[in-house]
Design a protein around this motif. Sequence first.
Motif, PDB file in Angstrom:
ATOM      1  N   VAL A  39      50.625 -27.793 -85.142  1.00 14.82           N
ATOM      2  CA  VAL A  39      48.943 -27.451 -85.105  1.00 14.82           C
ATOM      3  C   VAL A  39      48.489 -28.098 -84.008  1.00 14.82           C
ATOM      4  CG1 VAL A  39      47.027 -27.871 -86.535  1.00 14.82           C
ATOM      5  CG2 VAL A  39      49.136 -27.034 -87.613  1.00 14.82           C
ATOM      6  N   ARG A  84      43.405 -32.037 -87.273  1.00 16.69           N
ATOM      7  CA  ARG A  84      42.720 -30.677 -86.292  1.00 16.69           C
ATOM      8  C   ARG A  84      41.425 -31.138 -85.433  1.00 16.69           C
ATOM      9  NH1 ARG A  84      40.142 -26.727 -88.084  1.00 16.69           N
ATOM     10  NH2 ARG A  84      40.632 -25.214 -86.315  1.00 16.69           N
ATOM     11  N   HIS A  85      40.591 -31.886 -86.080  1.00 16.11           N
ATOM     12  CA  HIS A  85      39.298 -32.202 -85.637  1.00 16.11           C
ATOM     13  C   HIS A  85      39.547 -33.218 -84.589  1.00 16.11           C
ATOM     14  CE1 HIS A  85      36.656 -29.711 -87.559  1.00 16.11           C
ATOM     15  NE2 HIS A  85      37.268 -30.170 -88.921  1.00 16.11           N
ATOM     16  N   TYR A 127      44.854 -14.609 -95.823  1.00 19.21           N
ATOM     17  CA  TYR A 127      45.591 -13.493 -94.984  1.00 19.21           C
ATOM     18  C   TYR A 127      45.139 -12.065 -95.509  1.00 19.21           C
ATOM     19  CZ  TYR A 127      48.331 -17.568 -93.224  1.00 19.21           C
ATOM     20  OH  TYR A 127      48.715 -18.701 -92.856  1.00 19.21           O
ATOM     21  N   TYR A 145      40.808 -20.594 -84.483  1.00 19.52           N
ATOM     22  CA  TYR A 145      41.385 -21.691 -85.464  1.00 19.52           C
ATOM     23  C   TYR A 145      42.580 -22.272 -84.981  1.00 19.52           C
ATOM     24  CZ  TYR A 145      42.442 -24.131 -89.750  1.00 19.52           C
ATOM     25  OH  TYR A 145      42.653 -25.024 -90.639  1.00 19.52           O
ATOM     26  N   LEU A 173      33.297 -14.456 -90.149  1.00 25.60           N
ATOM     27  CA  LEU A 173      33.114 -15.602 -91.044  1.00 25.60           C
ATOM     28  C   LEU A 173      32.276 -15.155 -92.309  1.00 25.60           C
ATOM     29  CD1 LEU A 173      32.174 -18.399 -88.502  1.00 25.60           C
ATOM     30  CD2 LEU A 173      34.522 -18.335 -89.902  1.00 25.60           C
ATOM     31  N   MET A 180      36.620 -14.486 -99.894  1.00 23.93           N
ATOM     32  CA  MET A 180      37.439 -15.515-100.466  1.00 23.93           C
ATOM     33  C   MET A 180      36.456 -16.227-101.609  1.00 23.93           C
ATOM     34  SD  MET A 180      39.357 -16.960 -97.330  1.00 23.93           S
ATOM     35  CE  MET A 180      40.361 -17.898 -98.243  1.00 23.93           C
TER      36      MET A 180
ATOM     37  N   GLU B  14      25.992 -21.761 -93.750  1.00 20.43           N
ATOM     38  CA  GLU B  14      27.372 -21.668 -93.829  1.00 20.43           C
ATOM     39  C   GLU B  14      27.966 -21.229 -92.543  1.00 20.43           C
ATOM     40  OE1 GLU B  14      29.488 -21.587 -96.326  1.00 20.43           O
ATOM     41  OE2 GLU B  14      28.278 -21.999 -97.974  1.00 20.43           O
ATOM     42  N   GLY B  18      30.960 -23.075 -90.675  1.00 26.45           N
ATOM     43  CA  GLY B  18      32.373 -22.080 -90.523  1.00 26.45           C
ATOM     44  C   GLY B  18      32.686 -22.347 -89.146  1.00 26.45           C
ATOM     45  N   GLU B  19      31.675 -22.383 -88.078  1.00 27.92           N
ATOM     46  CA  GLU B  19      31.879 -22.335 -86.796  1.00 27.92           C
ATOM     47  C   GLU B  19      32.603 -23.700 -86.443  1.00 27.92           C
ATOM     48  OE1 GLU B  19      31.214 -20.273 -83.497  1.00 27.92           O
ATOM     49  OE2 GLU B  19      29.820 -18.590 -84.567  1.00 27.92           O
ATOM     50  N   VAL B  21      34.480 -25.771 -88.516  1.00 31.15           N
ATOM     51  CA  VAL B  21      35.754 -25.757 -88.921  1.00 31.15           C
ATOM     52  C   VAL B  21      36.476 -24.863 -87.987  1.00 31.15           C
ATOM     53  CG1 VAL B  21      37.239 -25.541 -90.879  1.00 31.15           C
ATOM     54  CG2 VAL B  21      35.082 -26.382 -91.369  1.00 31.15           C
ATOM     55  N   LEU B  22      36.245 -23.812 -87.681  1.00 32.33           N
ATOM     56  CA  LEU B  22      36.801 -22.766 -86.607  1.00 32.33           C
ATOM     57  C   LEU B  22      37.133 -23.349 -85.405  1.00 32.33           C
ATOM     58  CD1 LEU B  22      37.985 -19.916 -86.992  1.00 32.33           C
ATOM     59  CD2 LEU B  22      35.828 -19.151 -86.039  1.00 32.33           C
ATOM     60  N   ASP B  48      33.427 -28.682 -96.134  1.00 33.69           N
ATOM     61  CA  ASP B  48      34.578 -28.843 -97.192  1.00 33.69           C
ATOM     62  C   ASP B  48      35.175 -27.449 -97.759  1.00 33.69           C
ATOM     63  OD1 ASP B  48      34.260 -31.545 -96.931  1.00 33.69           O
ATOM     64  OD2 ASP B  48      33.357 -31.921 -98.968  1.00 33.69           O
ATOM     65  N   TRP B  50      34.965 -24.663 -96.155  1.00 32.60           N
ATOM     66  CA  TRP B  50      35.349 -23.966 -94.995  1.00 32.60           C
ATOM     67  C   TRP B  50      36.992 -24.428 -94.707  1.00 32.60           C
ATOM     68  CZ3 TRP B  50      35.013 -19.361 -93.476  1.00 32.60           C
ATOM     69  CH2 TRP B  50      33.871 -18.521 -93.518  1.00 32.60           C
ATOM     70  N   GLU B  51      36.974 -25.739 -94.789  1.00 33.10           N
ATOM     71  CA  GLU B  51      38.359 -26.332 -94.633  1.00 33.10           C
ATOM     72  C   GLU B  51      39.342 -25.856 -95.509  1.00 33.10           C
ATOM     73  OE1 GLU B  51      38.723 -28.484 -91.961  1.00 33.10           O
ATOM     74  OE2 GLU B  51      37.053 -29.834 -91.597  1.00 33.10           O
ATOM     75  N   GLU B  52      38.890 -25.766 -96.844  1.00 31.38           N
ATOM     76  CA  GLU B  52      39.954 -25.316 -97.788  1.00 31.38           C
ATOM     77  C   GLU B  52      40.217 -23.899 -97.587  1.00 31.38           C
ATOM     78  OE1 GLU B  52      41.830 -27.111-100.116  1.00 31.38           O
ATOM     79  OE2 GLU B  52      41.019 -28.908 -99.336  1.00 31.38           O
ATOM     80  N   ARG B  53      39.249 -23.083 -97.367  1.00 26.91           N
ATOM     81  CA  ARG B  53      39.393 -21.420 -97.044  1.00 26.91           C
ATOM     82  C   ARG B  53      40.477 -21.107 -95.965  1.00 26.91           C
ATOM     83  NH1 ARG B  53      33.348 -20.789 -96.824  1.00 26.91           N
ATOM     84  NH2 ARG B  53      32.826 -20.876 -99.148  1.00 26.91           N
ATOM     85  N   LEU B  54      40.170 -22.015 -94.796  1.00 22.61           N
ATOM     86  CA  LEU B  54      40.830 -22.033 -93.728  1.00 22.61           C
ATOM     87  C   LEU B  54      42.458 -22.340 -93.541  1.00 22.61           C
ATOM     88  CD1 LEU B  54      38.113 -21.445 -91.050  1.00 22.61           C
ATOM     89  CD2 LEU B  54      38.923 -19.601 -92.328  1.00 22.61           C
ATOM     90  N   LEU B  55      42.309 -23.547 -94.517  1.00 27.51           N
ATOM     91  CA  LEU B  55      43.761 -24.426 -94.273  1.00 27.51           C
ATOM     92  C   LEU B  55      45.009 -23.621 -94.145  1.00 27.51           C
ATOM     93  CD1 LEU B  55      45.130 -27.147 -94.590  1.00 27.51           C
ATOM     94  CD2 LEU B  55      44.833 -26.847 -97.088  1.00 27.51           C
ATOM     95  N   ALA B  56      45.146 -22.734 -94.987  1.00 35.74           N
ATOM     96  CA  ALA B  56      46.538 -21.942 -94.799  1.00 35.74           C
ATOM     97  C   ALA B  56      46.563 -21.422 -93.292  1.00 35.74           C
ATOM     98  CB  ALA B  56      46.410 -20.758 -95.922  1.00 35.74           C
ATOM     99  N   LEU B  57      45.551 -21.120 -92.575  1.00 33.40           N
ATOM    100  CA  LEU B  57      46.112 -20.566 -91.282  1.00 33.40           C
ATOM    101  C   LEU B  57      46.770 -21.744 -90.280  1.00 33.40           C
ATOM    102  CD1 LEU B  57      42.709 -18.833 -90.196  1.00 33.40           C
ATOM    103  CD2 LEU B  57      44.753 -17.723 -90.930  1.00 33.40           C
ATOM    104  N   THR B  58      46.797 -22.832 -90.838  1.00 31.67           N
ATOM    105  CA  THR B  58      47.542 -24.084 -90.194  1.00 31.67           C
ATOM    106  C   THR B  58      49.198 -23.348 -90.010  1.00 31.67           C
ATOM    107  OG1 THR B  58      47.968 -25.266 -92.074  1.00 31.67           O
ATOM    108  CG2 THR B  58      46.028 -25.804 -90.525  1.00 31.67           C
TER     109      THR B  58
END
Lengths: 181, 236
Positions: A39, A84-85, A127, A145, A173, A180, B14, B18-19, B21-22, B48, B50-58
């Motif tokens: 990552v 990541r941060h 996804y 991301y 977004l 989601m 939001e 979002g930006e 975390v992105l 928090d 947003w972190e969970e929403r996008l986590l799977a993209l890692t």
Amino acid sequence: MNLPVTPFDFQACLAACAQGDRRALQALYTHEGARLLGVTRRIARDDATAEDIVHDAFIRIWTRAASFDPARGSARGWIYSITRHLALNHIRDVRCEVAFDESDIDAIGAVFPGADDEAWSGSSRIYRCLEQLQPSPQRCILHAYVDGCSHIEIASLLDAPLGTVKAWIKRSLKALRECMG
Amino acid sequence: MKADAADQDQDALEALAGEYVLGTLPADQRAALAARMAHDPRLQRAVDAWEERLLALTRVAQPSTPSPRLWGRIERSLDERAGWFAKPSVAWWQRLRLWQGVSAVGIAASLVLTFLLLVSPAPSPRYLVVLVAPTDQAPGWVVQASDGRALELIPLGQDAVPDGMALQFWTKGSQWPAPVSLGLIKPGEQYRVPASSMPPLEPDQLFELTLEKAGGSPTGRPTGPVKFIGRAVKVI
């Protein structure tokens, strides 16, 4: 007969780290180190820098493990957010604009939307929601991301006006949040 | 109408979260948002989520095997940290670098002293100490003590202490075996030590402030990094 694979317990690992158990941190490194480095490498685009960031991330995970609050999200998410941060802070501080390597772009194209890829065919809602976006907004989200690209970098990659890229990201977004929940 | 405004406000929050975390916020906005999160629970919750929403993209990033040296580096850093907080191998009054830093104190002391003597109509204190940062020799505190009266520690600026940490005030005479704690102090606040609670001052007596865990050094000796240090100068 295959034994069932026990999933790694990230939360128990953080609890042990908070108690000063260094073996727990090492277990996390063994289990997740390569994925965390993967990552950071995508964001830092430099192997040595990526390892420096993972080093700093593990020190931070160790020193802040006691502050992890399961009510705020998953332990795995907490670990990836820290990493990541750190990587994002690093590139936002040192990198203004970057000349992109073509192989980076190919790498993204290869991952999305390969239906045979385990990551994409999986059950992750992100996804399925991403698939509902138009191709350009999809790439904006992934470049940001996964590759840590700024608005300007994405605009130059997609050969699109900066304002358009900003609007795509904003709308994507919003759409992702609605999709989601 | 009120509900619309609240919705818009939530949408803006939001979008910002979002930006963040992105990763697309510029450095200054990232830093500002991270600071704001600490005291804005709504923003914290949005980030928090947003972190969970996008986590799977890692998972898009291919794993990359670290070099064999990396874990060793992490362990060494942990050892260093442990040593830093628990058991410095060399006591601070035996550290060469520190004394090199302290040697610059004389100049700073004379400057501040001149200033204080000129502006202060009160009787001159008998001893004066300027405590400077060992890294850049920036004066941070002044200690003044008059004959048989309380010792005063006066801040020259406002410096912050990390959460869970405290500044501890120490002194050591040239013949003393070890430093003595004069108590915990608050950054930017004046502090008094009654004359009865410490031995008479002597020229060249050392004073310092170290960063310790909240509640003070567990060992009764300085264990954390020296933030400010200086020697007593006798005032005629």
